[in-house]
Scaffold this motif. Sequence first.
Motif, PDB file in Angstrom:
ATOM      1  N   LEU A  89       0.827  -1.208   0.000  1.00 58.01           N
ATOM      2  CA  LEU A  89       0.000   0.000   0.000  1.00 58.01           C
ATOM      3  C   LEU A  89       0.860   1.258   0.000  1.00 58.01           C
ATOM      4  CD1 LEU A  89      -2.990   0.755   0.030  1.00 58.01           C
ATOM      5  CD2 LEU A  89      -2.876   0.814   2.520  1.00 58.01           C
ATOM      6  N   VAL A  93       0.784   4.323  -2.818  1.00 56.57           N
ATOM      7  CA  VAL A  93       0.289   5.672  -2.495  1.00 56.57           C
ATOM      8  C   VAL A  93       1.390   6.719  -2.621  1.00 56.57           C
ATOM      9  CG1 VAL A  93      -1.515   4.769  -0.987  1.00 56.57           C
ATOM     10  CG2 VAL A  93       0.705   5.391  -0.010  1.00 56.57           C
ATOM     11  N   GLY A  96       0.820   8.360  -5.739  1.00 59.11           N
ATOM     12  CA  GLY A  96      -0.559   8.745  -5.970  1.00 59.11           C
ATOM     13  C   GLY A  96      -0.675  10.134  -6.555  1.00 59.11           C
ATOM     14  N   VAL A 152      -6.580  -0.838  -4.697  1.00 66.07           N
ATOM     15  CA  VAL A 152      -5.916   0.455  -4.535  1.00 66.07           C
ATOM     16  C   VAL A 152      -4.649   0.511  -5.386  1.00 66.07           C
ATOM     17  CG1 VAL A 152      -4.742   1.972  -2.901  1.00 66.07           C
ATOM     18  CG2 VAL A 152      -6.867   0.818  -2.233  1.00 66.07           C
ATOM     19  N   CYS A 153      -3.839  -0.528  -5.295  1.00 66.04           N
ATOM     20  CA  CYS A 153      -2.578  -0.548  -6.057  1.00 66.04           C
ATOM     21  C   CYS A 153      -2.839  -0.538  -7.562  1.00 66.04           C
ATOM     22  CB  CYS A 153      -1.759  -1.781  -5.685  1.00 66.04           C
ATOM     23  SG  CYS A 153      -1.153  -1.787  -3.984  1.00 66.04           S
TER      24      CYS A 153
END
Length: 290
Positions: A89, A93, A96, A152-153
């Motif tokens: 994670l 991020v 991001g 998410v990734c």
Amino acid sequence: MKPVVRLSGDDDAVRAIGREAVDVLRARPQVASALFARLWSLHQRRRAFVARAAAQPVSSAPGVPRMAGSTGYRAVWGVLLGVGLTAALVTAVMFGPSDRKNAFLDPGVAVAVALVAGVVAIPFLLVVLLLRTPDAQSARAAETLAILVGLVCAGLLVFRLVAGVDDGRGLSSADLSWWAPMTAVVVLLLIGIAIRSDVVRRSAASREGRVPAAGSRGDDLRQMRRDAEWAASAQTDAPSKASWVAKLDALGDHVDPAATAQARTMTPAAWLAWMSYDGEIEISGVVPRP
């Protein structure tokens, strides 16, 4: 309920006495036909119950504590998974999109953190993928977390591939050239963990579905006990009692004396009832099929 009666002697002795009991009861055909039908039903249900109990793994039996080694393995496996997911994670991020949270984060720091986190995430997730999943509960947790982190990734990977590095954060194409493949590998590992955990979870659910619940097994056992007690309570008239004693005398030393001694204290119906309830003594060839 009354205690279960365990018949003395080996299977051959029990069956030999059972055949004599059947001969005695056949003198009353109307009573015998109903009794024999109930005995066959009891015998078949009891055999199935005993077979299920023998086939059930000891580890899944209620009230059996898990081994300490299993608990330790589950803890180590959980730590490896947790570290791998957290690092995965963080890797994602750090690249991001620009927002209030990372607008003031130095790009060099973000790149360094993402690199270290990626170097940690890949081996940890690979080890988790290769190791045995401890149990169904762990598999459910791993599947859920792997899917969430994987989404998410994957989302950030797609975003960065589409948007590139021209978002005002100061990231370079060189940074993206190693981050994108690393994140893609992380996503693949997360997909593998989710798939393997799903297989373990489904397999455990299938086994649980085949094993009757503890309450259901208890209800079945009580009903079989009641059926055995009902069959054992069948009355025996005076001629049948005399015939029963005579047949036991005729057996003499051909069968276990302990078995015939016990049979003298019971009625023919009671002997057949507890023979049928045993679940391991085969009654075919002794009790007529209905």
